[in-house]
Design a protein around this motif. Structure first.
Motif, short mmCIF file in Angstrom:
data_model
loop_
_atom_site.label_atom_id
_atom_site.label_comp_id
_atom_site.label_asym_id
_atom_site.label_seq_id
_atom_site.Cartn_x
_atom_site.Cartn_y
_atom_site.Cartn_z
N ALA A 30 0.83 -1.21 0.00
CA ALA A 30 0.00 0.00 0.00
C ALA A 30 0.86 1.26 0.00
CB ALA A 30 -0.93 -0.01 1.21
N GLU A 31 1.91 1.28 0.80
CA GLU A 31 2.79 2.44 0.85
C GLU A 31 3.52 2.64 -0.47
OE1 GLU A 31 5.28 1.69 4.17
OE2 GLU A 31 3.74 2.18 5.67
N ASP A 32 3.92 1.54 -1.09
CA ASP A 32 4.62 1.63 -2.36
C ASP A 32 3.70 2.17 -3.45
OD1 ASP A 32 6.91 0.97 -4.18
OD2 ASP A 32 5.44 -0.42 -5.01
N LYS A 33 2.47 1.67 -3.53
CA LYS A 33 1.54 2.10 -4.57
C LYS A 33 1.08 3.53 -4.35
CE LYS A 33 1.53 -1.84 -6.74
NZ LYS A 33 2.19 -1.96 -8.06
N ALA A 34 1.07 3.99 -3.11
CA ALA A 34 0.61 5.35 -2.83
C ALA A 34 1.47 6.39 -3.53
CB ALA A 34 0.60 5.60 -1.32
N ARG A 35 2.72 6.04 -3.83
CA ARG A 35 3.64 7.01 -4.43
C ARG A 35 3.41 7.18 -5.93
NH1 ARG A 35 7.13 4.69 -0.38
NH2 ARG A 35 7.69 2.94 -1.75
#
Length: 736
Positions: free
Chosen positions: A553-558
Motif C-alpha cells: 500500500a505504501e509503495d503504490k501510494a507514491r
C-alpha cells in the motif's frame, strides 16, 4: 605439472578470491602459512565448489527467512525507534568442540565468580570491607540498586542467564571483552541466525556434526519452571514491549520456550503477590525472565519515570513471592570499572588457572586486535574482526553453555557497535555424530495434553483491535475501488453518486482526492502495530502477510493514478487481505485470543454494513447507490444470482441485513458474535448472562423482529450505537 596447493585451489572458487587476512593477526579460517585450518577444511572444500550464482541464491534464501520471520533490531537513538533488518552473514564461524570446551569451562568459572560478587554486594559486603573493591566504585554505579541490598532471591541465586562478548587476541588466546548480567540479549537472535544458516547450507550443516542448541534451551526452560515459588504460578518473559530494541527476539523466545510474554501493564502486585491480568481474571505469577533493564522494573522503588515496569515488583521479590531471572541489581556486574578487580578477587578466593578467561582483564583484552573471520560481502569473503556473543544458563546440573551463539563481524574494527558489521552463526563441530536434540518431550515420557495458556488482557485488546483495523481497512479499500471504478467508467467527477460517495469517505475519514489516502495507510499501520504487540501469539505467516500488505500500500501510494490504475491497485490489496483472512480462519488455533480477533472483525463489519446501508440505502440516495452498497458489502454476485430483477431497496436490505445464509449480513454477524461471546470467560454465571451477552442478544433481537420495510435510516443508526455499546462493554469486561 605441480599440483595446486589447497590455498590455490580455494582461490579458484568465487567466494575465496581476495581473502587475505592481516599477517600479524590471528585468522579463524587460515593459519599463519595461509593454509585452511583443519576444523574448516570440510566446509571450505564444499564452499569452494559452489558457483557464484549458487552462493548468491543460498545467501538470499537465508535473508528471505529472516525477513519473513520479522527478525530485525532497532537502531539505538533512531527517531521513532526505527528498525532495520538483522545484518546476516551466511558463512558461520566454525570451532572444534575441543577448543570450545576449554573456552566454555573458563566461562563457567567466570559465571561462578560473578555470582559470588553479586551475592556479596547485596549481602555481607566483605569485598569492600577487605579492600578488594573500592566502595566508591560500587556506590557510584547506577546499576547498583540500594533497595535490593539485603534481599536474598527466593532461588538463592542472583544469576540464571548470562552472556559474554569474547574475542581472540593475536596469539589465539581467548579474552572476555564484556559481561552481560542484567538482562542479557541475543539468545533468540542466535536461534534465528542458526535457522537462517541452516537454510543456506543445509547439507553442509548435516554433514559437519554441528552441536544443536535445543538441549540448552530445554534445560533452562525446565530450570526456570522449577524456581516457581507459587503453586500454579505462571512463568513468563517480561519485556519492555514493541518499542524495545529486542522485542521481536523476546516474542520468538516466548513461542519457542512456551512461556507467556508480559509487558509491565500485564502484571499487578497486591499484598506482595504478583498476578497477571487476564481475560479470565488475575492469575498468580511465579517466575519472570526479565528482558528489560533492572532500573526500569519498578517505578515505585527504582526509576519513577519508567513506563515499562511493574509497580511493586521489588516488594514481591522482597517477600519471596516471585523469582526474577536475573535478580534485580545484577547489572552492577557489567560495569567496566569492575573488570580490573575480578582477577584479584578470584585469586584471593582460590585463584583461577592462569590461562582461563576469568583471569583476563576486560580492559587489557579490549586494547588488543581481535582475530578475524570470514565475512560475506558483495559475493565474496573478506576477513573481518570477530566478537563472539556466548550464552550460559543455570540449570539443574549447574551452569550450561550454549553450544553456539553468534559472532559479530565488524569491517570497521569497532567492537560492540550496535549498527555496524554483520551477524553470523557459530558452529561447534565434532569429529563424529552429535545427538539430535529437540525441545520435545522424550518418547518415554507420559503424554499429557498441555492446558491452553491464559490470555493477558493487553494481548486480547490488541487482537480485538487488530480484527477491527483489518476489517476497517477492507471496507475502505472496497469504497475506494468503487469510487475509482466509477471515475474510470464515466470520466465524470461531479455526478450525484460520486459526490455522495466522496461525502461518505470524508466522514470515515478518508480523503477522496488522494488515490491511496493517508487514512487507509494509518489504519493498516495501526493493524501492524497491534499485531506487533502480540507477536508471540500471531503466526509468522499472518505477520508477514500483514507487513507485505502495508508495504504494498505504501509503495503504490507514491505512483497511483486516479481511475482505473487505482481501482486495480485496490483489487490487488483486497487479494492480499483475502490471503491474510484465509490464514487467520484456516490456520489459527481457536484459542481465546482468536475469539477476540474474530469478535473485533465481526463487530467492525456489522458496524460498517449498518453505516453503509444507512447512507446508500436511504430513499433519498442518488441513483446507483444501492448497487454501490452491495458492491461495498461484497454482495453483488449473490444478489444477481438470487434475484432476476434490478436492485430494489427491500430485496437489497433483506440480503444484507436478514439473510442467514449470507456471511456478511448483519443478522449473521450478530449471531456469530453471540456464539463467540458465550465461549468467553464469565459470559454466564450461575445461569445469569453477563451484561455483554445481554447487550448482544438485545442488538440481535432488535434487528430480528424488523422487516426490510421497517429497517430505515433511524434503525440502522440505532444499531450502530448498540454496536458501539457492545464494544465498550467488551472492553470494560476483558480488555482493561
Amino acid at each position: 605439472m605441480p599440483q595446486p596447493t589447497r590455498r590455490q585451489a580455494l582461490e579458484q572458487g568465487p567466494g575465496f578470491a581476495g581473502y587475505h587476512p592481516r599477517p600479524d593477526g590471528f585468522d579463524e579460517l587460515l593459519d599463519g602459512e595461509g593454509g585452511v585450518r583443519p576444523v574448516w577444511r570440510p566446509f571450505a572444500d564444499a564452499f569452494a565448489r559452489l558457483s557464484e550464482a549458487d552462493l548468491t541464491r543460498r545467501a538470499a534464501r537465508g535473508e528471505q527467512y529472516l525477513h519473513d520471520a520479522g527478525v530485525f533490531f532497532r537502531r539505538h537513538g533512531a527517531a521513532g525507534g526505527g528498525g532495520r533488518t538483522w545484518p546476516f552473514s551466511p558463512v558461520p564461524l566454525i570451532l572444534h568442540e575441543r577448543d570450545w570446551r576449554d573456552l566454555a569451562d573458563g566461562l563457567v568459572r567466570r559465571a561462578e565468580l560473578l555470582e559470588a560478587v553479586a551475592a556479596d554486594l547485596y549481602g555481607e559486603n566483605r569485598l569492600v570491607a577487605e579492600g578488594l573493591l573500592p566502595a566508591g566504585l560500587v556506590a557510584a554505579s547506577s546499576a547498583w540498586l540500594r533497595p535490593l541490598v539485603g534481599v536474598l532471591p527466593v532461588s538463592g541465586r542472583h544469576l540464571h542467564f548470562l552472556a559474554f562478548d569474547v574475542a581472540r587476541g593475536p596469539c589465539g588466546r581467548w579474552h572476555v571483552l564484556r559481561d552481560h548480567a542484567d538482562s542479557p540479549a541475543g539468545a533468540g537472535a542466535a536461534l534465528e541466525t542458526r535457522l537462517a544458516a541452516q537454510r543456506v547450507f543445509q547439507e553442509l550443516f548435516q554433514d559437519s556434526h554441528v552441536h544443536r542448541m535445543a538441549g540448552f534451551f530445554r534445560a533452562f526452560r525446565d530450570a526456570l519452571a522449577a524456581l516457581n515459588p507459587v503453586g500454579g504460578g505462571r512463568v513468563g518473559i517480561l519485556t519492555a514491549g514493541p518499542g524495545g530494541a529486542n522485542y521481536f527476539e523476546h516474542a520468538y523466545l516466548a513461542r519457542y520456550l512456551g512461556f507467556m510474554l508480559f509487558e509491565g501493564e500485564d502484571i499487578a502486585v497486591e499484598n506482595g503477590m504478583a498476578t497477571v491480568r487476564t481475560v479470565a481474571g488475575p492469575h498468580p505469577l511465579g517466575v519472570v525472565w526479565r528482558q528489560l533493564r533492572a532500573g526500569q522494573a519498578d517505578p515505585l522503588e527504582l526509576d519513577e519515570m519508567s513506563r515499562a515496569g511493574v509497580p511493586g515488583l521489588v516488594s514481591a521479590l522482597r517477600d519471596g513471592a516471585l523469582t526474577a531471572a536475573n535478580a534485580l541489581g545484577s547489572g552492577v556486574l557489567e560495569d567496566p570499572a569492575l573488570a580490573p578487580f575480578l582477577s584479584r578477587i578470584a585469586t584471593v578466593r582460590g585463584g583461577p588457572p592462569p590461562d582461563t578467561p576469568e583471569s583476563w582483564w576486560a580492559a587489557a583484552a579490549r586494547a588488543a586486535p581481535r582475530s578475524t573471520a570470514p565475512l560475506w560481502v558483495q559475493g565474496a569473503l573478506r576477513p573481518a574482526p570477530a566478537t563472539l556473543r556466548l550464552f550460559l544458563a543455570r540449570t539443574a546440573d549447574g551452569w550450561q553453555v550454549m553450544p553456539g551463539g553468534y559472532v559479530r563481524l565488524d569491517s570497521k574494527d569497532h567492537a560492540a557497535a550496535q549498527d555496524r558489521g554483520a551477524i553470523a552463526d557459530i558452529w561447534v563441530v565434532s569429529d563424529g555424530p552429535v545427538p539430535v536434540d529437540t525441545m520435545a518431550a522424550g518418547p518415554s515420557d507420559t503424554y499429557i495434553r498441555p492446558l491452553p495458556g491464559t490470555l493477558p488482557s493487553r494481548a486480547a485488546d490488541n487482537l480485538f483491535w487488530l480484527g477491527r483495523y483489518v476489517e476497517r481497512a477492507e471496507a475502505a479499500i472496497r469504497l475506494l475501488r468503487a469510487l475509482h471504478l466509477r471515475m474510470a467508467e464515466t470520466g465524470v467527477r461531479d455526478n450525484p453518486l460520486l459526490a455522495s460517495l466522496r461525502d461518505y469517505l470524508r466522514a470515515l475519514p478518508l480523503d477522496p482526492h488522494e488515490t491511496v489516502p493517508q487514512g487507509l495507510l494509518d489504519t493498516l499501520d495501526a493493524a501492524l502495530v497491534c499485531a506487533s504487540r502480540v507477536h508471540d501469539r500471531f503466526s509468522i505467516d499472518g505477520w508477514t502477510a500483514l507487513r507485505n500488505l502495508n508495504e504494498a500500500a505504501e509503495d503504490k501510494a507514491r505512483t497511483a493514478r486516479a481511475g482505473d490504475d487505482t481501482a486495480r491497485i485496490m483489487t490487488g490489496l483486497l487479494h492480499r487481505l483475502a490471503g491474510l483472512s484465509g490464514l487467520v480462519h484456516e490456520n489459527m488455533y481457536r484459542f481465546t485470543g482468536w475469539r477476540f480477533l474474530i469478535l473485533g472483525r465481526e463487530l467492525e463489519r456489522a458496524s460498517g454494513m449498518a453505516s453503509a446501508l444507512a447512507h446508500f440505502a436511504d430513499p433519498a440516495a442518488p441513483e446507483g447507490a444501492l448497487d454501490l452498497a452491495m458492491e461495498v458489502g461484497d454482495c453483488s454476485m449473490t444478489y444477481q444470482r438470487r434475484y432476476s430483477l434490478g436492485a430494489q431497496r427491500n430485496t437489497a436490505v433483506d440480503l444484507m441485513v436478514f439473510d442467514s445464509m449470507n456471511p456478511r449480513s448483519i443478522l449473521f454477524l450478530l449471531e456469530r458474535m453471540r456464539s463467540l461471546i458465550t465461549l468467553l470467560p464469565g459470559a454466564e454465571t450461575h445461569g445469569v448472562m453477563s451484561p455483554l451477552a445481554r447487550a448482544v442478544l438485545r442488538a440481535h433481537a432488535a434487528i430480528a423482529v424488523e422487516t426490510p420495510e421497517t429497517v430505515d435510516r433511524a434503525a440502522l443508526v440505532a444499531l450502530g450505537e448498540r454496536l458501539d455499546g457492545i464494544s465498550n462493554l467488551l472492553s470494560a469486561a476483558y480488555l482493561t
